[in-house]
Motif scaffolding. Structure first.
Motif, PDB file in Angstrom:
ATOM      1  N   ASP A 144      -8.878  -7.395   4.412  1.00 22.66           N
ATOM      2  CA  ASP A 144      -9.236  -8.661   3.787  1.00 22.66           C
ATOM      3  C   ASP A 144      -9.528  -8.453   2.312  1.00 22.66           C
ATOM      4  O   ASP A 144      -9.331  -7.364   1.781  1.00 22.66           O
ATOM      5  N   GLU A 145      -9.996  -9.484   1.655  1.00 21.01           N
ATOM      6  CA  GLU A 145     -10.204  -9.424   0.213  1.00 21.01           C
ATOM      7  C   GLU A 145     -11.375  -8.545  -0.203  1.00 21.01           C
ATOM      8  O   GLU A 145     -11.542  -8.255  -1.379  1.00 21.01           O
ATOM      9  N   ARG A 146     -12.199  -8.121   0.727  1.00 19.26           N
ATOM     10  CA  ARG A 146     -13.325  -7.248   0.361  1.00 19.26           C
ATOM     11  C   ARG A 146     -12.889  -5.810   0.148  1.00 19.26           C
ATOM     12  O   ARG A 146     -13.607  -4.999  -0.395  1.00 19.26           O
ATOM     13  N   THR A 147     -11.716  -5.473   0.581  1.00 18.94           N
ATOM     14  CA  THR A 147     -11.204  -4.113   0.443  1.00 18.94           C
ATOM     15  C   THR A 147     -10.420  -4.016  -0.859  1.00 18.94           C
ATOM     16  O   THR A 147      -9.662  -4.920  -1.196  1.00 18.94           O
ATOM     17  N   LYS A 148     -10.554  -2.913  -1.559  1.00 18.99           N
ATOM     18  CA  LYS A 148      -9.775  -2.705  -2.779  1.00 18.99           C
ATOM     19  C   LYS A 148      -8.301  -2.549  -2.405  1.00 18.99           C
ATOM     20  O   LYS A 148      -7.945  -1.714  -1.577  1.00 18.99           O
ATOM     21  N   ILE A 149      -7.492  -3.370  -2.998  1.00 13.19           N
ATOM     22  CA  ILE A 149      -6.053  -3.336  -2.719  1.00 13.19           C
ATOM     23  C   ILE A 149      -5.388  -2.555  -3.846  1.00 13.19           C
ATOM     24  O   ILE A 149      -5.432  -2.947  -4.998  1.00 13.19           O
ATOM     25  N   ASP A 150      -4.775  -1.437  -3.483  1.00 12.85           N
ATOM     26  CA  ASP A 150      -4.250  -0.526  -4.484  1.00 12.85           C
ATOM     27  C   ASP A 150      -2.969   0.120  -3.957  1.00 12.85           C
ATOM     28  O   ASP A 150      -2.961   0.696  -2.860  1.00 12.85           O
ATOM     29  N   ALA A 151      -1.910   0.047  -4.742  1.00 13.47           N
ATOM     30  CA  ALA A 151      -0.621   0.617  -4.331  1.00 13.47           C
ATOM     31  C   ALA A 151      -0.712   2.120  -4.089  1.00 13.47           C
ATOM     32  O   ALA A 151       0.119   2.676  -3.366  1.00 13.47           O
ATOM     33  N   ASN A 152      -1.713   2.767  -4.645  1.00  8.95           N
ATOM     34  CA  ASN A 152      -1.872   4.210  -4.417  1.00  8.95           C
ATOM     35  C   ASN A 152      -2.261   4.523  -2.973  1.00  8.95           C
ATOM     36  O   ASN A 152      -2.224   5.681  -2.562  1.00  8.95           O
ATOM     37  N   THR A 153      -2.653   3.508  -2.203  1.00 12.59           N
ATOM     38  CA  THR A 153      -2.990   3.733  -0.795  1.00 12.59           C
ATOM     39  C   THR A 153      -1.763   3.614   0.112  1.00 12.59           C
ATOM     40  O   THR A 153      -1.892   3.770   1.325  1.00 12.59           O
ATOM     41  N   PHE A 154      -0.580   3.341  -0.467  1.00 10.17           N
ATOM     42  CA  PHE A 154       0.632   3.260   0.352  1.00 10.17           C
ATOM     43  C   PHE A 154       0.850   4.606   1.027  1.00 10.17           C
ATOM     44  O   PHE A 154       0.824   5.663   0.397  1.00 10.17           O
ATOM     45  N   ASN A 155       1.076   4.585   2.342  1.00  6.37           N
ATOM     46  CA  ASN A 155       1.185   5.797   3.149  1.00  6.37           C
ATOM     47  C   ASN A 155       2.659   6.151   3.354  1.00  6.37           C
ATOM     48  O   ASN A 155       3.321   5.613   4.242  1.00  6.37           O
ATOM     49  N   VAL A 156       3.151   7.061   2.530  1.00  6.87           N
ATOM     50  CA  VAL A 156       4.559   7.462   2.574  1.00  6.87           C
ATOM     51  C   VAL A 156       4.910   8.101   3.909  1.00  6.87           C
ATOM     52  O   VAL A 156       5.974   7.829   4.479  1.00  6.87           O
ATOM     53  N   ALA A 157       4.027   8.936   4.445  1.00  6.70           N
ATOM     54  CA  ALA A 157       4.306   9.624   5.721  1.00  6.70           C
ATOM     55  C   ALA A 157       4.414   8.624   6.864  1.00  6.70           C
ATOM     56  O   ALA A 157       5.334   8.708   7.692  1.00  6.70           O
ATOM     57  N   LEU A 158       3.511   7.653   6.926  1.00  4.40           N
ATOM     58  CA  LEU A 158       3.578   6.635   7.977  1.00  4.40           C
ATOM     59  C   LEU A 158       4.812   5.758   7.794  1.00  4.40           C
ATOM     60  O   LEU A 158       5.478   5.405   8.775  1.00  4.40           O
ATOM     61  N   ALA A 159       5.131   5.413   6.564  1.00  3.36           N
ATOM     62  CA  ALA A 159       6.336   4.619   6.306  1.00  3.36           C
ATOM     63  C   ALA A 159       7.581   5.353   6.790  1.00  3.36           C
ATOM     64  O   ALA A 159       8.484   4.752   7.383  1.00  3.36           O
ATOM     65  N   GLU A 160       7.622   6.667   6.579  1.00  2.00           N
ATOM     66  CA  GLU A 160       8.754   7.471   7.053  1.00  2.00           C
ATOM     67  C   GLU A 160       8.804   7.475   8.578  1.00  2.00           C
ATOM     68  O   GLU A 160       9.871   7.350   9.179  1.00  2.00           O
ATOM     69  N   GLU A 161       7.653   7.592   9.221  1.00  2.00           N
ATOM     70  CA  GLU A 161       7.599   7.555  10.686  1.00  2.00           C
ATOM     71  C   GLU A 161       8.089   6.199  11.203  1.00  2.00           C
ATOM     72  O   GLU A 161       8.858   6.134  12.174  1.00  2.00           O
ATOM     73  N   LEU A 162       7.674   5.120  10.559  1.00  2.99           N
ATOM     74  CA  LEU A 162       8.123   3.786  10.968  1.00  2.99           C
ATOM     75  C   LEU A 162       9.626   3.626  10.737  1.00  2.99           C
ATOM     76  O   LEU A 162      10.334   3.043  11.557  1.00  2.99           O
ATOM     77  N   ARG A 163      10.121   4.147   9.614  1.00  5.71           N
ATOM     78  CA  ARG A 163      11.563   4.076   9.332  1.00  5.71           C
ATOM     79  C   ARG A 163      12.349   4.732  10.457  1.00  5.71           C
ATOM     80  O   ARG A 163      13.318   4.172  10.966  1.00  5.71           O
ATOM     81  N   GLN A 164      11.911   5.903  10.878  1.00  8.00           N
ATOM     82  CA  GLN A 164      12.591   6.608  11.956  1.00  8.00           C
ATOM     83  C   GLN A 164      12.456   5.859  13.278  1.00  8.00           C
ATOM     84  O   GLN A 164      13.425   5.764  14.038  1.00  8.00           O
ATOM     85  N   THR A 165      11.275   5.331  13.550  1.00 12.11           N
ATOM     86  CA  THR A 165      11.048   4.573  14.789  1.00 12.11           C
ATOM     87  C   THR A 165      11.997   3.390  14.894  1.00 12.11           C
ATOM     88  O   THR A 165      12.545   3.114  15.959  1.00 12.11           O
ATOM     89  N   TYR A 166      12.191   2.684  13.781  1.00 11.45           N
ATOM     90  CA  TYR A 166      13.062   1.504  13.777  1.00 11.45           C
ATOM     91  C   TYR A 166      14.531   1.849  13.560  1.00 11.45           C
ATOM     92  O   TYR A 166      15.381   0.964  13.557  1.00 11.45           O
ATOM     93  N   GLY A 167      14.847   3.127  13.365  1.00  8.90           N
ATOM     94  CA  GLY A 167      16.241   3.544  13.215  1.00  8.90           C
ATOM     95  C   GLY A 167      16.869   3.100  11.906  1.00  8.90           C
ATOM     96  O   GLY A 167      18.072   2.852  11.853  1.00  8.90           O
TER      97      GLY A 167
END
Length: 183
Positions: free
Chosen positions: A63-86
């Protein structure tokens, strides 16, 4: 939007009559990742609970109480999701629309090579589509299937329109050249 820290968090959003999308990108997709993070609050204001866009992050962002920062983007999880979805890496970045139905394919919207105005236009078109009251689609799976299909079809048509316009223009030019030869 929600920041998710593991692939198991996706299923948390299955209940309810909401569209669920999973943003998948690589660590090279800086412009789109930055745009998504900068648009976080506007997205939540526009879509509220109608669309949960899940972003792989290193910390939960809910929610809006959390600091929203592009540096928190999780490259490893994104890669895992990419593989999961083919998905192939060259298709990224994009959004997988999760329908929670293993018998139907998950639909994917590529966001590759879209500038900020095109991204804004895409999300605004989604917002207009989801703002329509659909009482006949009371079943959440049917609702997701219909709305996601409409979004994907509309986006594909918009992506083809410039190609069709160029094709029509060049066909017209060929027709003028041929009519000159036939006279």
């Amino acid at each position: 939007m929600w920041g998710i820290v593991g692939p198991d968090k996706v299923s948390h959003f299955e209940d309810g009559r909401s569209i669920v999308g999973v943003f998948v990108a690589s660590g090279y997709d800086h412009d789109t990742i930055d745009w998504v993070f900068r648009s976080w609050r506007q997205f939540n204001r526009d879509f509220d609970a109608r669309w949960h866009l899940l972003i792989p992050t290193t910390v939960p962002i809910d929610d809006e109480r959390t600091k929203i920062d592009a540096n928190t983007f999780n490259v490893a999880l994104a890669e895992e999701l990419r593989q999961t979805y083919g998905l192939r890496r060259k298709e990224l970045p994009g959004i997988v629309f999760e329908n929670f139905n293993d018998e139907e394919p998950q639909l994917f919207i590529p966001l590759r090579n879209r500038d900020s105005e095109q991204l804004r236009s895409f999300f605004e078109a989604c917002e207009r589509r989801m703002a329509i009251d659909r009482p006949e689609l009371a079943n959440r799976y049917r609702y997701r299937s219909e709305i996601i299909g409409e979004i994907v079809n509309e986006d594909r048509l918009k992506q083809l329109t410039p190609f069709v316009a160029r094709l029509v223009k060049s066909t017209g030019s060929i027709a003028r050249i041929m009519s000159g030869r036939l006279s």
